[in-house]
Design a protein around this motif. Sequence first.
Motif, short mmCIF file in Angstrom:
data_model
loop_
_atom_site.label_atom_id
_atom_site.label_comp_id
_atom_site.label_asym_id
_atom_site.label_seq_id
_atom_site.Cartn_x
_atom_site.Cartn_y
_atom_site.Cartn_z
N ILE A 282 0.84 -1.20 0.00
CA ILE A 282 0.00 0.00 0.00
C ILE A 282 0.88 1.25 0.00
CG2 ILE A 282 -1.58 1.39 1.42
CD1 ILE A 282 -2.92 -1.23 2.27
N GLN A 283 1.92 1.24 0.82
CA GLN A 283 2.80 2.39 0.94
C GLN A 283 3.63 2.63 -0.32
OE1 GLN A 283 4.81 1.13 4.52
NE2 GLN A 283 3.52 2.41 5.84
N GLU A 284 3.70 1.65 -1.20
CA GLU A 284 4.48 1.78 -2.43
C GLU A 284 3.63 2.12 -3.65
OE1 GLU A 284 6.48 -1.95 -2.65
OE2 GLU A 284 8.04 -1.39 -1.20
N LEU A 285 2.32 2.23 -3.50
CA LEU A 285 1.45 2.55 -4.63
C LEU A 285 1.78 3.93 -5.18
CD1 LEU A 285 -1.94 1.15 -3.27
CD2 LEU A 285 -0.63 0.24 -5.22
N ASP A 286 1.85 4.03 -6.49
CA ASP A 286 2.25 5.27 -7.15
C ASP A 286 1.03 6.13 -7.47
OD1 ASP A 286 3.52 7.26 -8.52
OD2 ASP A 286 3.83 6.10 -10.36
N VAL A 287 0.55 6.84 -6.46
CA VAL A 287 -0.58 7.77 -6.61
C VAL A 287 -0.34 8.97 -5.72
CG1 VAL A 287 -2.35 6.09 -7.28
CG2 VAL A 287 -1.85 6.46 -4.86
N ASP A 288 -1.27 9.94 -5.79
CA ASP A 288 -1.15 11.11 -4.93
C ASP A 288 -1.72 10.85 -3.53
OD1 ASP A 288 -0.07 12.76 -7.03
OD2 ASP A 288 -2.09 12.83 -7.88
N TYR A 289 -2.88 10.17 -3.51
CA TYR A 289 -3.56 9.92 -2.23
C TYR A 289 -4.08 8.49 -2.18
CZ TYR A 289 -3.51 14.93 -1.27
OH TYR A 289 -3.10 16.21 -1.02
N ILE A 290 -3.99 7.90 -1.01
CA ILE A 290 -4.57 6.59 -0.74
C ILE A 290 -5.52 6.76 0.45
CG2 ILE A 290 -4.12 4.21 0.00
CD1 ILE A 290 -1.26 4.61 -1.22
N ILE A 291 -6.77 6.35 0.27
CA ILE A 291 -7.77 6.44 1.33
C ILE A 291 -8.07 5.04 1.83
CG2 ILE A 291 -10.05 7.27 1.99
CD1 ILE A 291 -8.17 9.48 1.04
N LEU A 292 -7.83 4.80 3.13
CA LEU A 292 -8.11 3.50 3.73
C LEU A 292 -9.40 3.57 4.53
CD1 LEU A 292 -4.56 2.60 5.17
CD2 LEU A 292 -5.56 1.83 3.01
N ASP A 293 -10.37 2.77 4.16
CA ASP A 293 -11.62 2.65 4.91
C ASP A 293 -11.47 1.47 5.87
OD1 ASP A 293 -14.25 2.79 5.79
OD2 ASP A 293 -15.02 1.63 4.08
N LEU A 294 -11.32 1.78 7.16
CA LEU A 294 -11.00 0.74 8.14
C LEU A 294 -12.24 0.07 8.71
CD1 LEU A 294 -8.20 2.57 10.18
CD2 LEU A 294 -8.02 1.32 8.02
N GLY A 295 -12.01 -1.07 9.33
CA GLY A 295 -13.08 -1.76 10.03
C GLY A 295 -13.37 -1.10 11.36
N ALA A 296 -14.51 -1.45 11.93
CA ALA A 296 -14.91 -0.87 13.22
C ALA A 296 -14.11 -1.51 14.35
CB ALA A 296 -16.40 -1.09 13.44
N GLY A 297 -14.01 -0.77 15.46
CA GLY A 297 -13.41 -1.34 16.66
C GLY A 297 -11.91 -1.14 16.74
N THR A 298 -11.32 -1.80 17.76
CA THR A 298 -9.90 -1.61 18.05
C THR A 298 -9.09 -2.89 17.82
OG1 THR A 298 -10.35 -2.09 20.39
CG2 THR A 298 -10.31 0.23 19.73
N ALA A 299 -9.52 -3.70 16.87
CA ALA A 299 -8.74 -4.88 16.52
C ALA A 299 -7.38 -4.44 15.99
CB ALA A 299 -9.47 -5.72 15.48
#
Length: 318
Positions: free
Chosen positions: A120-137
């Motif tokens: 994910i950190q190596e993807l060649d774009v301007d912005y990456i949006i991560l939609d996370l799961g609920a809770g504190t797992a």
Amino acid sequence: MPGIDDNGRLAQREIWAVGGGKGGTGKTYLSASLAIGLARLGKRVIAIDADLGCANLHTALGAAPPAATLSDFIKGRVKSLHDVLGDTALPGLRLISGAHDFLEIANPKYTEKMRLIKQIQELDVDYIILDLGAGTAFNSLDFFLAADRGILTVIPEPTSIENVYRFIKSAFYRRFKRAVRHPDVKALVSCAMDQKNERGIRTPHDLIAGVEAIDPEVGGRLRKTMAEFSPKIVVNQVRSQDDATLGLSMRSSCSKYFGIQVEYLGYVEYDDSVWRAMKRRRPPVMEYPDSCSSRGAERVLANLLKGQQIAFDLSVRG
């Protein structure tokens, strides 16, 4: 590696993670809205459904269920995240969908998760949006901590507020535990992550005191880590001025009781147009661009892009 911008300079990639303490607080709505807003500004954006096991970001973006998902990457059926990239109707915005066979990958192995985060950190774009799961797992906490900016959605309900406080503490403890090697300190942080721990550690302040008693130098690093940790808050489903100022109250409480500086990005009003658009499988900010909720999401995006807090319009209905 990051790409080159219009002026021939190395572009700076940013990862934004959108999480929260519980389901139903608008994480996916905000993730989709931010991704669409950035793409409309001409940015290259990838939206990733990091809610392993309950993927629905594609629906919020108005996209069809993808043929390839994170399941294929995590299970080794494909070698690269590029192999699971899907298109959306909006130029510049692409999607990586979460898994559908959730029983297999809802809890990936640590090595699988780290491999995913690295790509994910190596993807060649301007912005990456991560939609996370609920809770504190740990999955949600690790994705949140891997981002350049961590955003938490909260609704004006006691359970949501309590869970966001818990998420902030858990993310801070998780970040610090991964940064230290002293076995006694690691054990103390693990103890602190249990809300009912016998050591009486209830806040990061309590944890700092316990760490300093073990090793003053490590305690100093903990204080520095605390100063660098700055989650962002968005209040969703706002119906009144009191609701709108909830973020300001939470910012003050986090500073006073936790010693953690939280930034309030703004609010999104409660709006029936959101569920009406979702029912049609259309992004609310595209289906109803002039709605109260769409304008709220635009304000949040503007605050993120400015990188600083601005005065909020508290003239909400009610």
